[in-house]
Write a protein that holds these residues in place. Structure first.
Motif, PDB file in Angstrom:
ATOM      1  N   LEU A 150      15.371  13.787  -5.897  1.00 27.87           N
ATOM      2  CA  LEU A 150      15.605  12.368  -6.185  1.00 27.87           C
ATOM      3  C   LEU A 150      14.278  11.788  -6.662  1.00 27.87           C
ATOM      4  O   LEU A 150      13.231  12.042  -6.043  1.00 27.87           O
ATOM      5  CB  LEU A 150      16.027  11.631  -4.910  1.00 27.87           C
ATOM      6  N   THR A 151      14.291  11.041  -7.753  1.00 27.54           N
ATOM      7  CA  THR A 151      13.062  10.373  -8.193  1.00 27.54           C
ATOM      8  C   THR A 151      13.347   8.888  -8.414  1.00 27.54           C
ATOM      9  O   THR A 151      14.461   8.497  -8.774  1.00 27.54           O
ATOM     10  CB  THR A 151      12.489  10.996  -9.485  1.00 27.54           C
ATOM     11  N   TYR A 152      12.317   8.088  -8.161  1.00 24.28           N
ATOM     12  CA  TYR A 152      12.480   6.631  -8.293  1.00 24.28           C
ATOM     13  C   TYR A 152      11.126   5.981  -8.469  1.00 24.28           C
ATOM     14  O   TYR A 152      10.078   6.565  -8.169  1.00 24.28           O
ATOM     15  CB  TYR A 152      13.190   6.055  -7.062  1.00 24.28           C
ATOM     16  N   LEU A 153      11.178   4.771  -8.983  1.00 22.17           N
ATOM     17  CA  LEU A 153       9.970   3.986  -9.205  1.00 22.17           C
ATOM     18  C   LEU A 153      10.045   2.753  -8.314  1.00 22.17           C
ATOM     19  O   LEU A 153      11.088   2.106  -8.232  1.00 22.17           O
ATOM     20  CB  LEU A 153       9.946   3.553 -10.681  1.00 22.17           C
ATOM     21  N   GLY A 154       8.961   2.444  -7.641  1.00 25.73           N
ATOM     22  CA  GLY A 154       8.895   1.225  -6.823  1.00 25.73           C
ATOM     23  C   GLY A 154       7.785   0.322  -7.349  1.00 25.73           C
ATOM     24  O   GLY A 154       6.690   0.803  -7.649  1.00 25.73           O
ATOM     25  N   ILE A 155       8.066  -0.961  -7.479  1.00 27.15           N
ATOM     26  CA  ILE A 155       7.077  -1.919  -8.001  1.00 27.15           C
ATOM     27  C   ILE A 155       6.904  -3.021  -6.962  1.00 27.15           C
ATOM     28  O   ILE A 155       7.892  -3.605  -6.492  1.00 27.15           O
ATOM     29  CB  ILE A 155       7.548  -2.519  -9.340  1.00 27.15           C
ATOM     30  N   TYR A 156       5.659  -3.298  -6.592  1.00 22.14           N
ATOM     31  CA  TYR A 156       5.404  -4.195  -5.460  1.00 22.14           C
ATOM     32  C   TYR A 156       4.102  -4.949  -5.678  1.00 22.14           C
ATOM     33  O   TYR A 156       3.226  -4.500  -6.430  1.00 22.14           O
ATOM     34  CB  TYR A 156       5.363  -3.380  -4.157  1.00 22.14           C
ATOM     35  N   PRO A 157       3.930  -6.083  -4.991  1.00 22.15           N
ATOM     36  CA  PRO A 157       2.688  -6.840  -5.143  1.00 22.15           C
ATOM     37  C   PRO A 157       1.489  -6.004  -4.688  1.00 22.15           C
ATOM     38  O   PRO A 157       1.599  -5.236  -3.726  1.00 22.15           O
ATOM     39  CB  PRO A 157       2.867  -8.042  -4.204  1.00 22.15           C
ATOM     40  N   ALA A 158       0.389  -6.151  -5.386  1.00 24.83           N
ATOM     41  CA  ALA A 158      -0.806  -5.369  -5.047  1.00 24.83           C
ATOM     42  C   ALA A 158      -1.257  -5.607  -3.615  1.00 24.83           C
ATOM     43  O   ALA A 158      -1.863  -4.740  -2.997  1.00 24.83           O
ATOM     44  CB  ALA A 158      -1.933  -5.722  -6.022  1.00 24.83           C
ATOM     45  N   GLN A 159      -0.948  -6.770  -3.076  1.00 26.71           N
ATOM     46  CA  GLN A 159      -1.395  -7.099  -1.709  1.00 26.71           C
ATOM     47  C   GLN A 159      -0.435  -6.579  -0.636  1.00 26.71           C
ATOM     48  O   GLN A 159      -0.664  -6.839   0.549  1.00 26.71           O
ATOM     49  CB  GLN A 159      -1.508  -8.630  -1.541  1.00 26.71           C
ATOM     50  N   ALA A 160       0.628  -5.879  -1.029  1.00 26.92           N
ATOM     51  CA  ALA A 160       1.684  -5.536  -0.061  1.00 26.92           C
ATOM     52  C   ALA A 160       1.166  -4.710   1.122  1.00 26.92           C
ATOM     53  O   ALA A 160       1.371  -5.070   2.277  1.00 26.92           O
ATOM     54  CB  ALA A 160       2.819  -4.793  -0.762  1.00 26.92           C
ATOM     55  N   GLY A 161       0.519  -3.611   0.851  1.00 30.47           N
ATOM     56  CA  GLY A 161       0.067  -2.721   1.922  1.00 30.47           C
ATOM     57  C   GLY A 161       1.245  -2.046   2.619  1.00 30.47           C
ATOM     58  O   GLY A 161       2.410  -2.406   2.391  1.00 30.47           O
ATOM     59  N   HIS A 162       0.948  -1.045   3.440  1.00 32.88           N
ATOM     60  CA  HIS A 162       2.000  -0.289   4.142  1.00 32.88           C
ATOM     61  C   HIS A 162       1.736  -0.327   5.637  1.00 32.88           C
ATOM     62  O   HIS A 162       0.700   0.134   6.094  1.00 32.88           O
ATOM     63  CB  HIS A 162       2.022   1.171   3.683  1.00 32.88           C
ATOM     64  N   ASP A 163       2.679  -0.859   6.385  1.00 31.89           N
ATOM     65  CA  ASP A 163       2.594  -0.828   7.846  1.00 31.89           C
ATOM     66  C   ASP A 163       3.566   0.244   8.332  1.00 31.89           C
ATOM     67  O   ASP A 163       4.778   0.025   8.362  1.00 31.89           O
ATOM     68  CB  ASP A 163       2.941  -2.217   8.418  1.00 31.89           C
ATOM     69  N   TYR A 164       3.011   1.409   8.666  1.00 27.22           N
ATOM     70  CA  TYR A 164       3.843   2.506   9.174  1.00 27.22           C
ATOM     71  C   TYR A 164       3.963   2.434  10.693  1.00 27.22           C
ATOM     72  O   TYR A 164       4.898   2.958  11.277  1.00 27.22           O
ATOM     73  CB  TYR A 164       3.228   3.865   8.789  1.00 27.22           C
ATOM     74  N   THR A 165       2.991   1.794  11.309  1.00 29.73           N
ATOM     75  CA  THR A 165       2.913   1.843  12.771  1.00 29.73           C
ATOM     76  C   THR A 165       4.053   1.084  13.433  1.00 29.73           C
ATOM     77  O   THR A 165       4.704   1.616  14.345  1.00 29.73           O
ATOM     78  CB  THR A 165       1.573   1.271  13.239  1.00 29.73           C
ATOM     79  N   SER A 166       4.327  -0.142  12.980  1.00 27.06           N
ATOM     80  CA  SER A 166       5.385  -0.877  13.687  1.00 27.06           C
ATOM     81  C   SER A 166       6.739  -0.209  13.481  1.00 27.06           C
ATOM     82  O   SER A 166       7.569  -0.213  14.399  1.00 27.06           O
ATOM     83  CB  SER A 166       5.441  -2.362  13.318  1.00 27.06           C
ATOM     84  N   VAL A 167       6.942   0.401  12.316  1.00 23.69           N
ATOM     85  CA  VAL A 167       8.206   1.118  12.100  1.00 23.69           C
ATOM     86  C   VAL A 167       8.264   2.359  12.984  1.00 23.69           C
ATOM     87  O   VAL A 167       9.285   2.640  13.612  1.00 23.69           O
ATOM     88  CB  VAL A 167       8.348   1.488  10.604  1.00 23.69           C
TER      89      VAL A 167
END
Ligand code: 6PG
Ligand code: NI
Length: 191
Positions: A150-167
């Motif tokens: 499966l391939t896909y493109l994601g577009i997001y604000p540069a300030q988004a960041g990733h919070d993996y910890t709370s998930v």
């Protein structure tokens, strides 16, 4: 950012492989997905037999000022842990208001969206010609429900960041499993 850095302005990608020329993908193997699969016994058994690649993400992050955008091309390989499809770790954006648009490019997949506050969950298809809008404050995870990458493109604000910890701490309330040959969303505790 200035207009002279042409590789920041134009990139060439392979929609079937899910890679971008000149960008090394971040690779996630099964061992990076501790806690994601509800069927822990099968997960540990598969891990003991090897540590296969599950997905890769190639991010293009040219600038980080207010108003800038980032995008990432990802591939998820076909596979399952028991009934659960190979999936991403999943995250909510560190800047909670940051929304995201996903465009399906090749293969067949699904997205699991979960409201951080209400835990309300939705499963949406992700495949070619499908655009999925992920609102702010929504945890999102993607899975390959087919038999090819499966391939896909994601577009997001540069300030988004990733919070993996709370998930990772609370986990997604639901999992996506194959049932009668189809993807189905079920409560994690019912698996
Ligand atoms: C993002 C996107 C997307 C995501 C990949 C891998 O915010 O960057 O949602 O590019 O990172 O689908 O998923 P994980 O980041 O959860 O590993
Ligand atoms: Ni995201």
């Amino acid at each position: 950012m200035n207009l002279l850095n042409s590789h920041d302005l134009l990139r060439f990608f392979d929609p079937v492989a899910g890679t971008i020329a000149g960008v090394a993908p971040t690779q996630r193997h099964l061992g990076d997905l501790h806690g994601c699969f509800a069927d822990t016994a099968t997960y540990e058994r598969m891990l003991a037999a090897g540590n296969p690649l599950v997905y890769g993400v190639s991010a293009v992050e040219p600038a980080r000022a207010d108003g800038d955008l980032h995008y990432a091309l990802a591939f998820i390989l076909p596979g399952r842990v028991g009934a659960e499809y190979f999936m991403t770790k999943g995250h909510v954006h560190s800047w909670r208001e940051a929304a995201e648009v996903y465009l399906g490019l090749s293969g067949e997949g699904a997205m699991l969206l979960e409201d951080e506050t209400t835990r309300e969950s939705r499963m949406l298809p992700l495949r070619p010609n499908h655009a999925v809008y992920v609102p702010g404050k929504i945890a999102h995870r993607t899975m390959n429900t087919g038999s090819v990458p499966l391939t896909y493109l994601g577009i997001y604000p540069a300030q988004a960041g990733h919070d993996y910890t709370s998930v990772a701490n609370r986990n997604f309330r639901c999992v996506v499993i194959e049932r009668h040959g189809q993807p189905a969303m079920v409560e994690r505790t019912l698996l």
